[in-house]
Design an enzyme around this catalytic site. Structure first.
Site, PDB file in Angstrom:
ATOM      1  N   GLU A  39     -14.933 -40.892  -3.866  1.00 58.09           N
ATOM      2  CA  GLU A  39     -14.185 -42.137  -4.065  1.00 58.09           C
ATOM      3  C   GLU A  39     -15.096 -43.289  -4.509  1.00 58.09           C
ATOM      4  OE1 GLU A  39     -10.352 -41.592  -1.169  1.00 58.09           O
ATOM      5  OE2 GLU A  39     -12.252 -42.061  -0.196  1.00 58.09           O
ATOM      6  N   GLU A  88     -10.013 -32.375  -0.093  1.00 58.43           N
ATOM      7  CA  GLU A  88      -9.449 -32.830   1.178  1.00 58.43           C
ATOM      8  C   GLU A  88      -7.957 -32.494   1.172  1.00 58.43           C
ATOM      9  OE1 GLU A  88     -10.167 -36.999   1.939  1.00 58.43           O
ATOM     10  OE2 GLU A  88     -12.252 -36.871   1.251  1.00 58.43           O
TER      11      GLU A  88
END
Length: 524
Positions: free
Chosen positions: A126, A190
């Site tokens: 991210e 994830e």
């Protein structure tokens, strides 16, 4: 791996200890590895930084794959594939930041390059996307062409060898698998957010993974709760965001408790679900073939003969027979087999067969006779028995007005509101058992993960926005001597529900309610 496809049964692992924080003693690292092997975990993503070198030594020794992630995250400036951000202000495309980004990537590479457990390099988490990461990908591939490089922020662009999205919906995962131009595996970096009461649809994910070769698993978020040791009145417990007198400071509350295990390394309830779903051996029932089953070996390098193959037959919950199989099935194969039951099965009883695959001897951290996979199937259900309530003796009558429908006889009555479709009355022997109408209920107690969905509150009072669309009534008759009697009555209501009170469009969800009243047997 070594020419064979592998499933990634992975977890994201933070460095965390309930007393020492990010310092994790060696015995705790060893405990993590032991628990992962017990729970059928075969891979670790070192979120979001390289881990203690001791972890890599243990993974080399006991056989776990590692996705090694560089210590890079700049989420506060914006992340690709999430909310829009200002590219001109993000460091991912700023050449003056390239050296420090690449420094972190290549320090990770140089430190861990000799560990065979490392099969994937990750450029970060991210942190936006730009020229820094495109250049970093190509430079790392030139330096180490033997390993895969993944970068979630790249999406399906060229500078990632794996399409590794996070928290992708299953319909989109299936669409990717069915696309004609797919050339990279999908491995979720994830998914299955394990916060609180969770992993309810975990089996659905793995049914999907095992249906399409291009889908190869993922890394559960995450491994261990980030809870911290606390004391109150001399009692020790694990606390979380807002504790230690910081309840008025900005904190993540229980959002940091999303592990398969708690901070003390005790198993959370959903850890058992993860173990079951991620097992590498499955036994499937074959429809209409009592005693015949399909054995599926999803392990990449191990024949099923490596394990003891135990079965037991239970009659109404009591074991009546057991035995062992001696099947051979190569990795990534399947076969049919039969179980030689000797028990004569009673039609009035229920039978289940349970299969277990256990270690013959101690294997690394797994003890002898440890169950690595199991499945259970019903062989025979109980024969349904006829039950005739006295209240249903005789036929039924139907009385209909503009407002309601009454179905019953001299013993009981049930009343349905034609304006709402609700059951408004149910009486037996002159006593009414209902104070309020029965209505659709779309709500359940919230769990921690429901905090992700802002529209959840609309379902709590959705029953107040129900509108009856249509209803139908039908009945089944039969003759008793010269009399024709109503045997059963079926009422079907279609109710429309506006799930968003702020949405003024007429699009409503359909809810079909079927009420059936049946006189099963009628005495003369």
């Amino acid at each position: 791996m070594n020419g064979r496809p592998v499933y990634i049964r992975g977890v994201n692992r933070y460095e965390h200890h309930p007393k020492y924080g990010h310092y994790v003693p060696r015995e705790t690292v060893e405990k993590d590895i032991e628990l992962m092997k017990r729970l059928n975990v075969n891979a670790i993503r070192t979120c979001h930084y390289p881990a203690d070198p001791y972890l890599y030594e243990l993974c080399d020794r006991y056989g776990l794959y590692i996705c090694d992630e560089a210590n890079i995250e700049s989420h506060g400036l914006g992340a690709a594939l999430q909310a829009p951000y200002d590219f001109d202000k993000h460091i991912a495309d700023d050449p003056s930041w390239e050296k420090i980004h690449h420094d972190r990537i290549f320090r990770m590479f140089e430190r861990d390059k000799n560990h065979p457990s490392v099969i994937i390099w990750s450029l970060g988490n991210e942190c936006g996307d730009g020229s820094i990461f495109r250049n970093g990908y190509h430079r790392l591939k030139e330096t180490d062409p033997t390993r895969l490089v993944q970068f979630e922020q790249a999406g399906t662009q060229a500078h990632t060898d794996i399409y590794c999205p996070m928290y992708m919906r299953m319909d989109k995962i299936r669409n990717y698998a069915l696309s004609n131009d797919v050339y990279r595996p999908l491995i979720l970096c994830e998914y299955a957010h394990a916060m609180g009461n969770s992993l309810g649809n975990f089996q659905d994910y793995w049914d999907l993974f095992e249906a399409y070769p291009v889908l190869q698993g993922g890394f559960i978020w995450d491994w261990v709760d980030q809870g911290m040791e606390d004391f109150r009145d001399g009692v020790r417990f694990l606390d979380y965001g807002g504790a230690f007198g910081l309840q008025n400071e900005r904190n993540d509350k229980a959002f940091c408790l999303n592990g398969l295990i708690n901070a003390d390394r005790g198993l959370n309830p959903h850890a058992y679900e993860a173990k079951k779903v991620m097992q590498g051996i499955r036994v499937k029932a074959i429809p209409n073939m009592k005693g015949e089953f399909e054995l599926v070996n999803n392990l990449s390098f191990t024949d099923v003969s490596h394990y003891r193959q135990c079965w037991k037959l239970e009659e109404n919950g009591v074991k009546v027979e057991e035995g062992e199989l001696h099947l051979k099935l190569a990795p990534l194969g399947s076969m049919r087999f039969r179980v030689p039951f000797r028990t004569k099965m009673d039609d009035g009883k229920e039978y289940f067969v349970t299969f277990e695959f256990k270690t013959f001897e101690t294997e690394g951290v797994l003890p002898e006779d440890y169950c690595v996979a199991y499945d259970q199937h019903r062989i025979q259900g109980c024969r349904a028995f006829d039950y005739q309530p006295d209240a249903l003796n005789g036929g039924l009558t139907i009385n209909e007005t503009e407002e309601k429908i009454t179905v019953g006889n001299e013993n009981f009555s049930s009343i349905f509101d034609k304006r709402s479709g609700a059951l408004t009355g149910l009486s037996l022997g002159g006593f009414n058992y209902m104070d309020t109408p029965v209505r659709p209920d779309f709500w359940r107690v919230k769990i921690d993960n429901d905090g992700w969905f802002k529209d959840g509150k609309y379902w709590k009072n959705a029953h107040q926005r129900c509108r009856l669309d249509t209803f139908t009534l039908s009945c089944e008759k039969r003759k008793e001597g010269k009399r024709e009697m109503i045997k059963s009555v079926k009422l079907s209501f279609k109710v429309l529900v506006n799930v968003d009170p702020e949405d003024e469009t007429p699009d409503l969800s359909e809810v079909c309610l079927i009420r059936r009243i049946q006189s099963i047997r009628m005495r003369r």
